[in-house]
Design a protein around this motif. Sequence first.
Motif, PDB file in Angstrom:
ATOM      1  N   CYS A  14       0.854  -1.190   0.000  1.00 49.18           N
ATOM      2  CA  CYS A  14       0.000   0.000   0.000  1.00 49.18           C
ATOM      3  C   CYS A  14       0.886   1.234   0.000  1.00 49.18           C
ATOM      4  O   CYS A  14       2.025   1.186   0.454  1.00 49.18           O
ATOM      5  N   HIS A  16       0.192   3.870   1.756  1.00 47.32           N
ATOM      6  CA  HIS A  16       0.125   4.414   3.114  1.00 47.32           C
ATOM      7  C   HIS A  16      -0.813   3.514   3.891  1.00 47.32           C
ATOM      8  O   HIS A  16      -1.764   2.993   3.326  1.00 47.32           O
ATOM      9  N   ARG A  17      -0.544   3.304   5.171  1.00 47.49           N
ATOM     10  CA  ARG A  17      -1.479   2.508   5.984  1.00 47.49           C
ATOM     11  C   ARG A  17      -2.649   3.389   6.425  1.00 47.49           C
ATOM     12  O   ARG A  17      -2.451   4.376   7.134  1.00 47.49           O
ATOM     13  N   CYS A  18      -3.848   3.035   6.020  1.00 44.87           N
ATOM     14  CA  CYS A  18      -5.020   3.822   6.424  1.00 44.87           C
ATOM     15  C   CYS A  18      -5.234   3.649   7.936  1.00 44.87           C
ATOM     16  O   CYS A  18      -4.870   2.626   8.519  1.00 44.87           O
ATOM     17  N   TYR A  20      -7.609   2.882   9.876  1.00 49.90           N
ATOM     18  CA  TYR A  20      -8.479   1.838  10.435  1.00 49.90           C
ATOM     19  C   TYR A  20      -8.029   0.441  10.018  1.00 49.90           C
ATOM     20  O   TYR A  20      -8.653  -0.552  10.401  1.00 49.90           O
ATOM     21  N   CYS A  21      -6.956   0.353   9.226  1.00 49.10           N
ATOM     22  CA  CYS A  21      -6.658  -0.911   8.542  1.00 49.10           C
ATOM     23  C   CYS A  21      -5.861  -1.881   9.406  1.00 49.10           C
ATOM     24  O   CYS A  21      -4.827  -1.518   9.967  1.00 49.10           O
ATOM     25  N   PHE A  23      -5.305  -5.049   7.918  1.00 47.01           N
ATOM     26  CA  PHE A  23      -4.989  -6.107   6.944  1.00 47.01           C
ATOM     27  C   PHE A  23      -3.479  -6.337   6.900  1.00 47.01           C
ATOM     28  O   PHE A  23      -2.698  -5.489   7.330  1.00 47.01           O
ATOM     29  N   THR A  25      -0.749  -5.763   5.219  1.00 48.13           N
ATOM     30  CA  THR A  25      -0.253  -4.945   4.113  1.00 48.13           C
ATOM     31  C   THR A  25       0.778  -3.957   4.640  1.00 48.13           C
ATOM     32  O   THR A  25       0.776  -3.622   5.836  1.00 48.13           O
ATOM     33  N   GLY A  65      -4.274  -5.008   0.930  1.00 49.32           N
ATOM     34  CA  GLY A  65      -3.322  -4.352   0.044  1.00 49.32           C
ATOM     35  C   GLY A  65      -3.983  -3.604  -1.112  1.00 49.32           C
ATOM     36  O   GLY A  65      -5.183  -3.422  -1.163  1.00 49.32           O
ATOM     37  N   THR A  66      -3.119  -3.194  -1.983  1.00 48.49           N
ATOM     38  CA  THR A  66      -3.540  -2.427  -3.156  1.00 48.49           C
ATOM     39  C   THR A  66      -2.998  -3.080  -4.423  1.00 48.49           C
ATOM     40  O   THR A  66      -1.937  -2.684  -4.930  1.00 48.49           O
ATOM     41  N   ASN A  99      -7.408   0.885  -5.819  1.00 46.84           N
ATOM     42  CA  ASN A  99      -7.685   2.120  -5.101  1.00 46.84           C
ATOM     43  C   ASN A  99      -7.776   3.248  -6.103  1.00 46.84           C
ATOM     44  O   ASN A  99      -6.921   3.364  -6.994  1.00 46.84           O
ATOM     45  N   ARG A 136      -7.419   8.000   3.841  1.00 42.18           N
ATOM     46  CA  ARG A 136      -7.403   7.498   2.469  1.00 42.18           C
ATOM     47  C   ARG A 136      -6.592   8.470   1.604  1.00 42.18           C
ATOM     48  O   ARG A 136      -6.522   9.668   1.893  1.00 42.18           O
TER      49      ARG A 136
END
Length: 401
Positions: A14, A16-18, A20-21, A23, A25, A65-66, A99, A136
Motif C-alpha cells: 500500500c 500508506h497505511r489507512c 483503520y486498517c 490487513f 499490508t 493491500g492495493t 484504489n 485514504r
Amino acid sequence: MSEPTSLYFHIPFCRHRCSYCDFNTYAGLDGLISEYMAALRREAAWAGQAAGVRLQTHTIFLGGGTPSLIPAGELAALLETCRKYFDVLPDAEITLEANPGTVTLDSLSALRQAGFNRISLGMQSANAVDLMLLERQHDTLDVIRAVEWARRSGFDNLNLDLIYGLPAQPLERWQATLKTAMDLQPEHFSLYALSIEHGTPFRHWLERGLVSAPDDDLAADMFEWACERLEAAGYGHYEISNWGRYSGDGMLACRHNLQYWRNLPYLGLGAGAHGYVNGVRTANLRGVRAYIQNMNTGRAADFPAGTAVESALPIDRWTAMQEHLMVGLRLLDEGVSNQTFQQRFGASLEQAFPHQIAHLQEVSLLEWAGSNHDILRLTRRGWLLGNQVFSEFVDLEETEV
Ligand code: SF4
C-alpha cells in the motif's frame, strides 16, 4: 475435488497505511514488488502442479493491500501463469481490487485486455472529512475518474466499497455518500460498518479520546437506509454487506466471495493468504520478505501446504459443520440448504444443532424458508444481529450425529 475452485492472491503493498486498517499490508516496500510477483507466480505454478489434477477454476481474486499498485504487465503475467497451470474456465470472474488514484485509463485498458473482468474500487466515502479521518489517499474526483476509465476500458462489472458508522458522521453525510456512489451506477456494492481494530491508529485515537466511539444505533439506521435505497434502485441484497444489481441474466453477485460463503474450496496464495482445499485450512507466512525468501529457498510440504505455509490445519467434520453455518448464514435469501448440508455431512441441520436452531428461532433471529422449508436463514431482525447468531455456532461441544 469435483467442484470448481477459486484462487485468491494477496498483494500486500500500500502507499500508506489507512488509520483503520488491520490487513496484512505494508507501506514503503515497493522495491520488493517485482521479486514478490515472481514468488507469487512460482507459488501458483507449484499449486497448479501439486494438486495432482488440473483444477477447474471459476474465480480469481487479487486482493490486498492495493493490487492496483502493481504494474499491469506483472498482473498480466500472473494471469498467464494461472492459465498455464489451472483450467481457468472461459467465463471465470477475474477481479482486481483497486484504489482510486492508483489507476489510469492505460493501466485499466491493459488489465482488461489481459483478462481481468471485474474491478472492486475502494471508494469508502464521498466526503473529504471522512476520507481524511480514514487517511485514504484519494478524493471523490479520483473515484469518478476511475469509474469512467474502467467503463471506457470495457469493464462492465464494477464494485464500490463504502464504509459507514464513522465517528461524528451524521446520517445525512452517509446518505450523501451513498447517493454519489449510486450515481456512478456500479453493478455491485459492499458496505461495511467501521470496526475499530486493535493495533490501528484509529484504536489509539479512540483510547486517547481524540475520536468518539462509533454509535451503533446510528450505524444500524445507516444500514437500514442503505437497504431501502438500494432495493428501490434495483440492487439485490444477497449477503449482509453485499448488494448486486439485477440485470437480464439475474443478479450480479461476487462469485468469488460466494465461494467462501458456500464453504467451497479456494487456494490462498501470497503473503498471509488463507486457503481451504481438500478439507485443510492453510495460512501463509505474513511477512513480505519471509514469504519471498521461503518461496526462493524453501521446500513445499504436501499440497495444499505450500513452500511459504505457516499453518495447515485439517478441519474435522464437526468443525466443518459449524463453519458451514457460520459462513452460509451470511447469505440472506440463499441461507443454508438442509439438503446440501445433509449431502455433505450425512446429518440434517436439526440433528446437528437442535438447541441452537430452536433457540434462535424462538428469539426470531433464524427462520426456515423455501418451498419445502429446507432453507435455514437469518430473519430480517437477524440481519443486524448476525454476529450474535454466528457466535452460537462457534466451539460447540461435539454431539453424536
Ligand atoms: S488501502 Fe486498503 S489495504 Fe491499504 S492500508 Fe488502506 S485499507 Fe488497508
